[in-house]
Design a protein around this motif. Structure first.
Motif, mmCIF file in Angstrom:
data_model
loop_
_atom_site.group_PDB
_atom_site.id
_atom_site.type_symbol
_atom_site.label_atom_id
_atom_site.label_comp_id
_atom_site.label_asym_id
_atom_site.label_seq_id
_atom_site.Cartn_x
_atom_site.Cartn_y
_atom_site.Cartn_z
ATOM 1 N N CYS A 1 0.806 -1.084 0.376
ATOM 2 C CA CYS A 1 0.088 -0.064 -0.021
ATOM 3 C C CYS A 1 0.935 1.220 -0.106
ATOM 4 O O CYS A 1 0.402 2.385 -0.523
ATOM 5 C CB CYS A 1 -0.920 0.196 1.177
ATOM 6 S SG CYS A 1 -2.256 -1.043 1.221
ATOM 7 N N VAL A 2 1.799 1.385 0.422
ATOM 8 C CA VAL A 2 2.912 2.241 0.821
ATOM 9 C C VAL A 2 3.526 2.761 -0.740
ATOM 10 O O VAL A 2 3.633 3.895 -1.127
ATOM 11 C CB VAL A 2 3.942 2.111 1.585
ATOM 12 C CG1 VAL A 2 5.217 3.227 1.488
ATOM 13 C CG2 VAL A 2 3.533 2.104 3.034
ATOM 14 N N ARG A 3 3.488 1.652 -1.387
ATOM 15 C CA ARG A 3 4.009 2.035 -2.586
ATOM 16 C C ARG A 3 2.937 2.753 -3.642
ATOM 17 O O ARG A 3 3.302 3.527 -4.449
ATOM 18 C CB ARG A 3 4.250 0.529 -3.394
ATOM 19 C CG ARG A 3 4.799 0.701 -5.018
ATOM 20 C CD ARG A 3 5.150 -0.685 -5.613
ATOM 21 N NE ARG A 3 5.552 -0.511 -6.874
ATOM 22 C CZ ARG A 3 5.891 -1.512 -7.694
ATOM 23 N NH1 ARG A 3 5.498 -2.865 -7.086
ATOM 24 N NH2 ARG A 3 6.085 -1.356 -8.876
ATOM 25 N N TYR A 4 1.906 2.270 -3.478
ATOM 26 C CA TYR A 4 0.707 2.826 -4.487
ATOM 27 C C TYR A 4 -0.271 3.961 -3.905
ATOM 28 O O TYR A 4 -0.897 4.685 -4.551
ATOM 29 C CB TYR A 4 -0.175 1.758 -4.757
ATOM 30 C CG TYR A 4 0.404 0.758 -5.753
ATOM 31 C CD1 TYR A 4 0.653 1.148 -7.020
ATOM 32 C CD2 TYR A 4 1.060 -0.790 -5.196
ATOM 33 C CE1 TYR A 4 1.359 0.113 -7.766
ATOM 34 C CE2 TYR A 4 1.365 -1.420 -6.042
ATOM 35 C CZ TYR A 4 1.803 -1.165 -7.392
ATOM 36 O OH TYR A 4 2.281 -2.141 -8.077
ATOM 37 N N THR A 5 -0.173 4.229 -2.588
ATOM 38 C CA THR A 5 -1.006 5.214 -1.937
ATOM 39 C C THR A 5 -0.636 6.667 -2.062
ATOM 40 O O THR A 5 0.717 6.847 -2.663
ATOM 41 C CB THR A 5 -1.131 4.998 -0.456
ATOM 42 O OG1 THR A 5 -2.408 5.752 -0.014
ATOM 43 C CG2 THR A 5 0.115 5.297 0.233
ATOM 44 N N HIS A 6 -1.618 7.502 -2.239
ATOM 45 C CA HIS A 6 -1.085 9.074 -2.278
ATOM 46 C C HIS A 6 -0.552 9.591 -0.782
ATOM 47 O O HIS A 6 0.571 10.008 -1.098
ATOM 48 C CB HIS A 6 -2.357 9.823 -2.481
ATOM 49 C CG HIS A 6 -2.518 9.459 -4.246
ATOM 50 N ND1 HIS A 6 -1.539 9.467 -5.325
ATOM 51 C CD2 HIS A 6 -3.838 9.419 -4.781
ATOM 52 C CE1 HIS A 6 -2.423 9.117 -6.458
ATOM 53 N NE2 HIS A 6 -3.576 8.967 -6.131
ATOM 54 N N SER A 7 -1.159 9.168 -0.035
ATOM 55 C CA SER A 7 -0.704 10.213 1.303
ATOM 56 C C SER A 7 -1.513 9.305 2.430
ATOM 57 O O SER A 7 -1.020 9.501 3.612
ATOM 58 C CB SER A 7 -1.231 11.516 1.309
ATOM 59 O OG SER A 7 -2.512 11.730 1.182
ATOM 60 N N ALA A 8 -2.291 8.282 2.398
ATOM 61 C CA ALA A 8 -2.838 7.789 3.810
ATOM 62 C C ALA A 8 -3.219 6.320 3.623
ATOM 63 O O ALA A 8 -3.644 5.795 2.448
ATOM 64 C CB ALA A 8 -4.307 8.677 3.731
ATOM 65 N N ILE A 9 -3.260 5.701 4.611
ATOM 66 C CA ILE A 9 -3.531 4.462 4.727
ATOM 67 C C ILE A 9 -4.290 3.943 6.015
ATOM 68 O O ILE A 9 -4.053 4.879 7.299
ATOM 69 C CB ILE A 9 -2.311 3.321 4.937
ATOM 70 C CG1 ILE A 9 -1.631 3.279 3.603
ATOM 71 C CG2 ILE A 9 -2.935 2.050 5.279
ATOM 72 C CD1 ILE A 9 -0.215 2.616 3.619
ATOM 73 N N ARG A 10 -5.511 3.454 6.021
ATOM 74 C CA ARG A 10 -6.236 2.762 7.065
ATOM 75 C C ARG A 10 -6.454 1.642 7.362
ATOM 76 O O ARG A 10 -6.710 0.751 6.516
ATOM 77 C CB ARG A 10 -7.715 3.643 6.850
ATOM 78 C CG ARG A 10 -8.830 3.487 7.886
ATOM 79 C CD ARG A 10 -9.992 3.946 7.748
ATOM 80 N NE ARG A 10 -11.259 4.191 8.599
ATOM 81 C CZ ARG A 10 -11.958 3.221 9.058
ATOM 82 N NH1 ARG A 10 -12.009 2.088 8.440
ATOM 83 N NH2 ARG A 10 -12.770 3.288 9.830
#
Length: 229
Positions: A136-145
């Motif tokens: 997810c860190v690779r593809y997210t813009h700025s946030a993970i939940r």
């Protein structure tokens, strides 16, 4: 004189993967110490540290997956089901990836009742969360939940991001399907195959664990969900 037994290449490969995993783990720990002791002085250094940390984390995760799948295929992978507080494994994986999240500028939200407990193998389920979180860190813009709750007598852990979401082809394809042609092309989706196998190793009566992919709420990007009965 007896003929020597042919070398089992898969066993040699598994031993090599185990050794490489340990080396990459040490490299990752050293890199985190360097970043902590010598914070980036500008955006360019920050991007370089971010790239190095992400790639090392990804390699480490993939080596763990390969070794686990090898042990599972050879029926030597112990699955230790015990009662655990769910928030503990989620917080552990977030802490493990703190440097990666910080250098990438990704904000993370954790939604989980502190008293929620369930029966599962904490090492195996933790590996699934770790793998998806790094991805997810690779593809997210700025946030993970990351959220966890009980639905229909199953523990549901969902990891969502605000990136572009999963491609349509991945949403309609069985996650546990791994084609030989994809292995040749290098597009195996090994992480999802790994997650599915780990989920399926958790069984309660006639119900076994599963994973699913979706796009949309709560952050508008991809949503990975693992369910443990």
């Amino acid at each position: 004189m007896t003929d020597a037994q042919p070398l089992d290449f898969s066993t040699v490969l598994a031993a090599s993967v185990h050794d490489m995993k340990n080396s990459v783990g040490m490299l990752l720990a050293s890199l985190e110490s360097v970043i902590e002791d010598t914070p980036p002085e500008n955006d360019e250094q920050s991007r370089r540290f971010s790239t190095l940390h992400y790639e090392a984390s990804r390699i480490n995760s993939e080596l763990i997956q390969l070794l686990t799948l090898y042990r599972m295929q050879n029926k030597v992978l112990p699955v230790r089901i015990d009662e655990h507080f769910v928030i503990d494994i989620l917080e552990d994986q977030i802490a493990r990836n703190h440097t990666l999240l910080e250098t990438r500028g990704v904000a993370i939200e954790l939604v989980c009742d502190h008293d929620l407990n369930w029966y599962f193998d904490d090492d195996l389920l933790g590996s699934v969360v770790q793998n998806i979180l790094v991805n997810c860190v690779r593809y997210t813009h700025s946030a993970i939940r990351i959220s966890a709750e009980v639905e229909n007598d199953q523990l549901c852990i969902a990891i969502a991001d605000d990136g572009p979401g999963y491609p349509a082809s991945m949403l309609v394809r069985p996650c546990c399907q791994l084609e030989e042609s994809e292995v040749t092309d290098g597009a195996t989706h090994l992480g999802l195959y790994f997650a599915e196998k780990i989920a399926q190793s958790h069984r309660q009566n006639d119900v076994c664990g599963s994973i699913s992919l979706a796009n949309g709420e709560p952050l508008g990007g991809g949503v990975f969900t693992v369910r443990i009965p």
